[in-house]
Design a protein around this motif. Structure first.
Motif, PDB file in Angstrom:
ATOM      1  N   LEU A  62      -8.647  64.563  86.746  1.00 15.67           N
ATOM      2  CA  LEU A  62      -9.845  63.979  87.508  1.00 15.67           C
ATOM      3  C   LEU A  62     -10.973  64.617  87.311  1.00 15.67           C
ATOM      4  O   LEU A  62     -12.255  64.299  86.915  1.00 15.67           O
ATOM      5  CB  LEU A  62      -9.619  63.977  88.860  1.00 15.67           C
ATOM      6  N   VAL A  63     -11.120  66.214  87.141  1.00 20.79           N
ATOM      7  CA  VAL A  63     -12.107  66.812  86.926  1.00 20.79           C
ATOM      8  C   VAL A  63     -12.486  66.704  85.781  1.00 20.79           C
ATOM      9  O   VAL A  63     -13.862  66.785  85.430  1.00 20.79           O
ATOM     10  CB  VAL A  63     -11.790  68.570  87.336  1.00 20.79           C
ATOM     11  N   VAL A  64     -11.614  66.768  84.737  1.00 19.03           N
ATOM     12  CA  VAL A  64     -11.998  66.493  83.083  1.00 19.03           C
ATOM     13  C   VAL A  64     -12.780  65.129  82.960  1.00 19.03           C
ATOM     14  O   VAL A  64     -13.811  65.043  82.285  1.00 19.03           O
ATOM     15  CB  VAL A  64     -10.956  66.504  82.226  1.00 19.03           C
ATOM     16  N   ALA A  65     -12.078  64.056  83.725  1.00 19.28           N
ATOM     17  CA  ALA A  65     -13.048  62.849  83.819  1.00 19.28           C
ATOM     18  C   ALA A  65     -14.560  62.803  84.182  1.00 19.28           C
ATOM     19  O   ALA A  65     -15.212  62.356  83.958  1.00 19.28           O
ATOM     20  CB  ALA A  65     -12.289  61.866  84.585  1.00 19.28           C
ATOM     21  N   TRP A  66     -14.577  63.529  85.391  1.00 19.53           N
ATOM     22  CA  TRP A  66     -15.821  63.744  86.015  1.00 19.53           C
ATOM     23  C   TRP A  66     -16.858  64.504  85.067  1.00 19.53           C
ATOM     24  O   TRP A  66     -18.059  64.055  84.848  1.00 19.53           O
ATOM     25  CB  TRP A  66     -15.808  64.669  87.399  1.00 19.53           C
ATOM     26  N   LYS A  67     -16.256  65.583  84.322  1.00 16.67           N
ATOM     27  CA  LYS A  67     -17.113  66.282  83.415  1.00 16.67           C
ATOM     28  C   LYS A  67     -17.445  65.439  82.228  1.00 16.67           C
ATOM     29  O   LYS A  67     -18.740  65.354  81.674  1.00 16.67           O
ATOM     30  CB  LYS A  67     -16.209  67.534  82.724  1.00 16.67           C
ATOM     31  N   LYS A  68     -16.454  64.426  81.827  1.00 18.91           N
ATOM     32  CA  LYS A  68     -16.919  63.499  80.783  1.00 18.91           C
ATOM     33  C   LYS A  68     -18.079  62.421  80.939  1.00 18.91           C
ATOM     34  O   LYS A  68     -18.998  61.992  80.376  1.00 18.91           O
ATOM     35  CB  LYS A  68     -15.619  62.720  80.130  1.00 18.91           C
ATOM     36  N   GLN A  69     -17.950  62.144  82.580  1.00 15.53           N
ATOM     37  CA  GLN A  69     -18.727  61.196  82.866  1.00 15.53           C
ATOM     38  C   GLN A  69     -20.131  61.688  82.761  1.00 15.53           C
ATOM     39  O   GLN A  69     -21.210  61.061  82.447  1.00 15.53           O
ATOM     40  CB  GLN A  69     -18.440  60.975  84.432  1.00 15.53           C
ATOM     41  N   LEU A  70     -20.173  63.006  83.110  1.00 10.83           N
ATOM     42  CA  LEU A  70     -21.552  63.648  83.162  1.00 10.83           C
ATOM     43  C   LEU A  70     -22.361  63.791  81.849  1.00 10.83           C
ATOM     44  O   LEU A  70     -23.423  63.367  81.643  1.00 10.83           O
ATOM     45  CB  LEU A  70     -21.646  65.034  83.647  1.00 10.83           C
ATOM     46  N   MET A  71     -21.265  63.963  80.763  1.00 10.98           N
ATOM     47  CA  MET A  71     -21.799  63.972  79.442  1.00 10.98           C
ATOM     48  C   MET A  71     -22.198  62.573  78.955  1.00 10.98           C
ATOM     49  O   MET A  71     -23.133  62.554  78.361  1.00 10.98           O
ATOM     50  CB  MET A  71     -20.571  64.670  78.493  1.00 10.98           C
ATOM     51  N   TYR A  73     -26.741  63.960  81.003  1.00 15.02           N
ATOM     52  CA  TYR A  73     -27.134  65.177  81.563  1.00 15.02           C
ATOM     53  C   TYR A  73     -27.278  66.149  80.214  1.00 15.02           C
ATOM     54  O   TYR A  73     -26.312  66.338  79.222  1.00 15.02           O
ATOM     55  CB  TYR A  73     -26.044  65.758  82.443  1.00 15.02           C
ATOM     56  N   GLY A  74     -28.215  67.535  80.351  1.00 21.09           N
ATOM     57  CA  GLY A  74     -28.197  68.320  79.517  1.00 21.09           C
ATOM     58  C   GLY A  74     -26.891  69.193  79.639  1.00 21.09           C
ATOM     59  O   GLY A  74     -26.452  69.304  80.588  1.00 21.09           O
ATOM     60  N   ILE A  75     -26.584  70.153  78.226  1.00 20.79           N
ATOM     61  CA  ILE A  75     -25.581  70.786  78.528  1.00 20.79           C
ATOM     62  C   ILE A  75     -25.535  71.979  79.609  1.00 20.79           C
ATOM     63  O   ILE A  75     -24.684  72.282  80.366  1.00 20.79           O
ATOM     64  CB  ILE A  75     -25.299  71.487  77.082  1.00 20.79           C
ATOM     65  N   ARG A  76     -26.857  72.383  79.553  1.00 13.72           N
ATOM     66  CA  ARG A  76     -27.115  73.391  80.598  1.00 13.72           C
ATOM     67  C   ARG A  76     -26.984  72.970  81.777  1.00 13.72           C
ATOM     68  O   ARG A  76     -26.316  73.771  83.017  1.00 13.72           O
ATOM     69  CB  ARG A  76     -28.463  74.219  80.751  1.00 13.72           C
ATOM     70  N   SER A  77     -27.579  71.811  82.409  1.00 12.88           N
ATOM     71  CA  SER A  77     -27.169  71.190  83.608  1.00 12.88           C
ATOM     72  C   SER A  77     -25.754  70.934  83.967  1.00 12.88           C
ATOM     73  O   SER A  77     -25.171  71.135  85.014  1.00 12.88           O
ATOM     74  CB  SER A  77     -27.914  69.738  83.753  1.00 12.88           C
ATOM     75  N   CYS A  85      -7.199  73.525  88.435  1.00  9.58           N
ATOM     76  CA  CYS A  85      -7.847  72.358  88.100  1.00  9.58           C
ATOM     77  C   CYS A  85      -9.124  72.603  87.413  1.00  9.58           C
ATOM     78  O   CYS A  85     -10.111  71.710  87.279  1.00  9.58           O
ATOM     79  CB  CYS A  85      -8.134  71.416  89.071  1.00  9.58           C
ATOM     80  N   LYS A  86      -9.528  73.923  87.369  1.00 10.56           N
ATOM     81  CA  LYS A  86     -10.823  74.453  86.803  1.00 10.56           C
ATOM     82  C   LYS A  86     -10.936  74.065  85.317  1.00 10.56           C
ATOM     83  O   LYS A  86      -9.965  73.853  84.735  1.00 10.56           O
ATOM     84  CB  LYS A  86     -10.955  75.719  87.002  1.00 10.56           C
ATOM     85  N   VAL A  87     -12.186  73.606  84.905  1.00  9.91           N
ATOM     86  CA  VAL A  87     -12.388  73.186  83.545  1.00  9.91           C
ATOM     87  C   VAL A  87     -13.448  74.103  82.912  1.00  9.91           C
ATOM     88  O   VAL A  87     -14.124  74.566  83.621  1.00  9.91           O
ATOM     89  CB  VAL A  87     -12.959  71.596  83.484  1.00  9.91           C
ATOM     90  N   LYS A  88     -13.214  74.112  81.407  1.00  9.33           N
ATOM     91  CA  LYS A  88     -14.484  74.732  80.848  1.00  9.33           C
ATOM     92  C   LYS A  88     -15.919  74.432  80.732  1.00  9.33           C
ATOM     93  O   LYS A  88     -15.926  73.075  80.706  1.00  9.33           O
ATOM     94  CB  LYS A  88     -13.541  75.064  79.365  1.00  9.33           C
ATOM     95  N   SER A  89     -16.706  75.018  80.358  1.00  9.19           N
ATOM     96  CA  SER A  89     -17.988  74.838  80.210  1.00  9.19           C
ATOM     97  C   SER A  89     -18.105  74.063  78.730  1.00  9.19           C
ATOM     98  O   SER A  89     -17.073  74.212  77.970  1.00  9.19           O
ATOM     99  CB  SER A  89     -18.775  76.095  80.017  1.00  9.19           C
ATOM    100  N   VAL A  90     -19.116  73.544  78.850  1.00  8.26           N
ATOM    101  CA  VAL A  90     -19.372  72.647  77.525  1.00  8.26           C
ATOM    102  C   VAL A  90     -19.935  73.659  76.484  1.00  8.26           C
ATOM    103  O   VAL A  90     -20.918  74.403  76.763  1.00  8.26           O
ATOM    104  CB  VAL A  90     -20.381  71.458  77.609  1.00  8.26           C
TER     105      VAL A  90
END
Length: 276
Positions: A48-57, A61-65, A85-90
């Motif tokens: 779920l967290v990974v999916a949220w991260k992909k949605q932001l991309m 959204y900018g990478i820093r944001s 459940c933590k995810v890595k930075s882009v």
């Protein structure tokens, strides 16, 4: 586990007890609420967290944001007992120059000051940030008492540093305080006596754009801090000293502040004379 409103309340208290800056507390809570709105009461999993991260991309959204938002949510996940459940930075290659549509030049800054001539408080707020390199959240430390001493002691992010006030700025601010009848405490306050905050200043600066002939994308308080950094480095060429003045723990952060525009970067390359 489902992250609830109570979890968010407890997280807010945790951030406060950890002595995070007010801006960090606000930012982490905003990002945590954004994630919870996306989760819509579903059980939190790594997927779920990974999916949220992909949605932001996907939303542009900018990478820093994105990485900033992930930091807040990862902190929440650790707090509620879901570190797995933590995810890595882009990841992205470090840019060697910044976009010209976001860099505020000194000429544009001067036009903003001229546009704010009828708004003395805003004019002096901009000069204070740009003349000392402080964070907008640190304006509240500019008190009448500090002005009389000629230096400001800032306690931010569990670090204390001293900021010297340029003589000309000190004189302007003391004169402003006397005429406003401010005998002690914060110099920059609202009509109700509360210290100005980021939103007050951001909104007021945006209203200057058309009159000053400056793109709105360049006009926000943090760009004044960056202009100070580039100007200081252009004269001193001492990135370690600049990092100390700005209150950075890492010089890597300071490097971002002194990044030049693509046009200037290209001009420097062309001066090498290696293409004949």
């Amino acid at each position: 586990m489902i992250v609830t409103t109570q979890h968010l309340r407890d997280f807010a208290l945790y951030l406060y007890r950890e002595e995070k800056s007010a801006a960090t507390q606000e930012k982490y809570l905003r990002d945590a609420r954004s994630f919870c709105a996306y989760a819509e009461g579903r059980e939190v999993t790594k997927e779920l967290v990974v999916a949220w991260k992909k949605q932001l991309m996907a939303r542009g959204y900018g990478i820093r944001s994105i990485n900033s938002m992930l930091a807040g949510v990862n902190s929440l996940l650790v707090f509620v007992g879901l570190p797995e459940c933590k995810v890595k930075s882009v990841c992205a290659q470090r840019k060697t120059y910044c976009g010209e549509d976001t860099e505020l030049t000194k000429a544009e800054y001067l036009r903003l000051l001229e546009a704010a001539r009828q708004n003395e408080q805003l004019n002096l707020v901009m000069q204070t940030i740009c003349g000392t390199g402080i964070r907008v959240s640190e304006l509240r430390y500019f008190t009448v008492e500090a002005l009389r001493r000629g230096e400001v002691t800032v306690d931010c992010k569990n670090k204390t540093r001293t900021i010297l006030i340029p003589g000309k700025l000190r004189k302007l601010l003391l004169h402003y305080a006397r005429r406003r009848g401010i005998r002690s405490g914060a110099v920059f306050v609202t009509r109700t006596g509360k210290p100005l905050d980021r939103s007050n200043i951001w909104s007021a600066m945006k209203k200057l754009c058309e009159k000053a002939g400056v793109q709105p994308s360049k006009v926000f308080p943090h760009n004044l801090r960056k202009l100070f950094a580039r100007t200081f480095y252009g004269i001193e060429k001492d990135i370690a000293k600049l990092a100390d003045i700005l209150g950075h723990s890492s010089i890597s952060t300071t490097r971002i502040y002194i990044m030049t525009t693509g046009r200037e970067h290209r001009r420097k390359i062309e001066r090498l004379g290696l293409v004949i």
